[in-house]
Design a protein around this motif. Structure first.
Motif, mmCIF file in Angstrom:
data_model
loop_
_atom_site.group_PDB
_atom_site.id
_atom_site.type_symbol
_atom_site.label_atom_id
_atom_site.label_comp_id
_atom_site.label_asym_id
_atom_site.label_seq_id
_atom_site.Cartn_x
_atom_site.Cartn_y
_atom_site.Cartn_z
ATOM 1 N N SER A 177 -6.096 12.004 8.809
ATOM 2 C CA SER A 177 -7.371 11.371 9.131
ATOM 3 C C SER A 177 -7.405 10.928 10.594
ATOM 4 O O SER A 177 -8.399 11.144 11.296
ATOM 5 C CB SER A 177 -7.604 10.171 8.210
ATOM 6 O OG SER A 177 -8.781 9.501 8.549
ATOM 7 N N GLN A 194 0.853 -1.178 0.000
ATOM 8 C CA GLN A 194 0.000 0.000 0.000
ATOM 9 C C GLN A 194 0.894 1.234 0.000
ATOM 10 O O GLN A 194 1.754 1.367 0.854
ATOM 11 C CB GLN A 194 -0.897 0.026 1.237
ATOM 12 C CG GLN A 194 -2.147 -0.813 1.134
ATOM 13 C CD GLN A 194 -3.090 -0.277 0.082
ATOM 14 O OE1 GLN A 194 -3.126 -0.794 -1.031
ATOM 15 N NE2 GLN A 194 -3.849 0.732 0.403
ATOM 16 N N ILE A 195 0.704 2.103 -0.941
ATOM 17 C CA ILE A 195 1.468 3.340 -1.001
ATOM 18 C C ILE A 195 0.657 4.417 -0.304
ATOM 19 O O ILE A 195 -0.500 4.655 -0.667
ATOM 20 C CB ILE A 195 1.761 3.734 -2.461
ATOM 21 C CG1 ILE A 195 2.593 2.655 -3.135
ATOM 22 C CG2 ILE A 195 2.436 5.096 -2.531
ATOM 23 C CD1 ILE A 195 2.779 2.847 -4.611
ATOM 24 N N PRO A 196 1.237 5.067 0.708
ATOM 25 C CA PRO A 196 0.485 6.114 1.420
ATOM 26 C C PRO A 196 0.124 7.268 0.491
ATOM 27 O O PRO A 196 0.928 7.673 -0.350
ATOM 28 C CB PRO A 196 1.463 6.596 2.491
ATOM 29 C CG PRO A 196 2.512 5.552 2.581
ATOM 30 C CD PRO A 196 2.571 4.877 1.251
ATOM 31 N N ARG A 197 -1.089 7.772 0.649
ATOM 32 C CA ARG A 197 -1.511 8.945 -0.120
ATOM 33 C C ARG A 197 -0.980 10.182 0.567
ATOM 34 O O ARG A 197 -1.048 10.309 1.778
ATOM 35 C CB ARG A 197 -3.033 9.028 -0.203
ATOM 36 C CG ARG A 197 -3.589 8.093 -1.244
ATOM 37 C CD ARG A 197 -5.007 8.409 -1.603
ATOM 38 N NE ARG A 197 -5.101 9.773 -2.127
ATOM 39 C CZ ARG A 197 -6.244 10.438 -2.237
ATOM 40 N NH1 ARG A 197 -7.364 9.908 -1.856
ATOM 41 N NH2 ARG A 197 -6.265 11.655 -2.715
ATOM 42 N N MET A 198 -0.465 11.089 -0.223
ATOM 43 C CA MET A 198 0.077 12.331 0.304
ATOM 44 C C MET A 198 -0.875 13.474 -0.028
ATOM 45 O O MET A 198 -1.412 13.546 -1.133
ATOM 46 C CB MET A 198 1.453 12.602 -0.308
ATOM 47 C CG MET A 198 2.458 11.477 -0.090
ATOM 48 S SD MET A 198 2.747 11.057 1.640
ATOM 49 C CE MET A 198 3.627 12.512 2.179
ATOM 50 N N VAL A 244 0.814 12.916 5.239
ATOM 51 C CA VAL A 244 0.334 11.556 5.025
ATOM 52 C C VAL A 244 -1.157 11.548 5.348
ATOM 53 O O VAL A 244 -1.567 11.918 6.452
ATOM 54 C CB VAL A 244 1.098 10.546 5.907
ATOM 55 C CG1 VAL A 244 0.578 9.138 5.686
ATOM 56 C CG2 VAL A 244 2.601 10.629 5.641
ATOM 57 N N GLU A 245 -1.965 11.135 4.385
ATOM 58 C CA GLU A 245 -3.418 11.179 4.523
ATOM 59 C C GLU A 245 -3.907 10.429 5.764
ATOM 60 O O GLU A 245 -4.759 10.938 6.501
ATOM 61 C CB GLU A 245 -4.089 10.602 3.276
ATOM 62 C CG GLU A 245 -5.611 10.641 3.337
ATOM 63 C CD GLU A 245 -6.249 10.018 2.121
ATOM 64 O OE1 GLU A 245 -7.180 10.634 1.569
ATOM 65 O OE2 GLU A 245 -5.818 8.915 1.717
ATOM 66 N N SER A 246 -3.376 9.252 6.028
ATOM 67 C CA SER A 246 -3.846 8.463 7.167
ATOM 68 C C SER A 246 -3.536 9.161 8.494
ATOM 69 O O SER A 246 -4.294 9.036 9.454
ATOM 70 C CB SER A 246 -3.229 7.062 7.152
ATOM 71 O OG SER A 246 -1.812 7.143 7.232
ATOM 72 N N GLU A 247 -2.426 9.913 8.553
ATOM 73 C CA GLU A 247 -2.086 10.642 9.774
ATOM 74 C C GLU A 247 -3.033 11.821 9.987
ATOM 75 O O GLU A 247 -3.467 12.074 11.118
ATOM 76 C CB GLU A 247 -0.638 11.125 9.723
ATOM 77 C CG GLU A 247 0.361 9.990 9.758
ATOM 78 C CD GLU A 247 1.797 10.457 9.600
ATOM 79 O OE1 GLU A 247 2.059 11.680 9.508
ATOM 80 O OE2 GLU A 247 2.688 9.576 9.561
#
Length: 86
Positions: free
Chosen positions: A74, A19-23, A69-72
């Motif tokens: 979020s 999985q490549i993190p979304r930026m 980083v999108e997940s961070e």
């Protein structure tokens, strides 16, 4: 039958890909958080009275270009939502 095998192999190889993190660029972080760019950078500045050590730190992608980083982002938003009940 060959198409089925080719599709199965393609799906299997896609599932094993990392999985490549979304930026997110600053503009999207502003949109998602509802914060201004000044507030975001103040929250990252340890000398600021708005400093928030829980706010995600940006990643330097190149000279003059940063993203989050999108997940961070979020996770930070979800934490703020959860904290309202405590």
């Amino acid at each position: 039958m060959e198409n089925f095998n080719a599709n199965t192999q393609q799906n299997t190889s896609m599932q094993s890909m990392p999985q490549i993190p979304r930026m997110l660029p600053l503009k999207q972080v502003i949109h998602y958080t509802g914060l201004s760019s000044t507030t975001i950078y103040d929250m990252l500045d340890k000398k600021s009275n708005r400093y928030d050590p829980t706010f995600p730190i940006q990643v330097k992608l190149s000279k003059g270009r940063v993203a989050w980083v999108e997940s961070e982002v979020s996770g930070w938003i979800e934490g703020k939502i959860a904290a309202r009940f405590h």
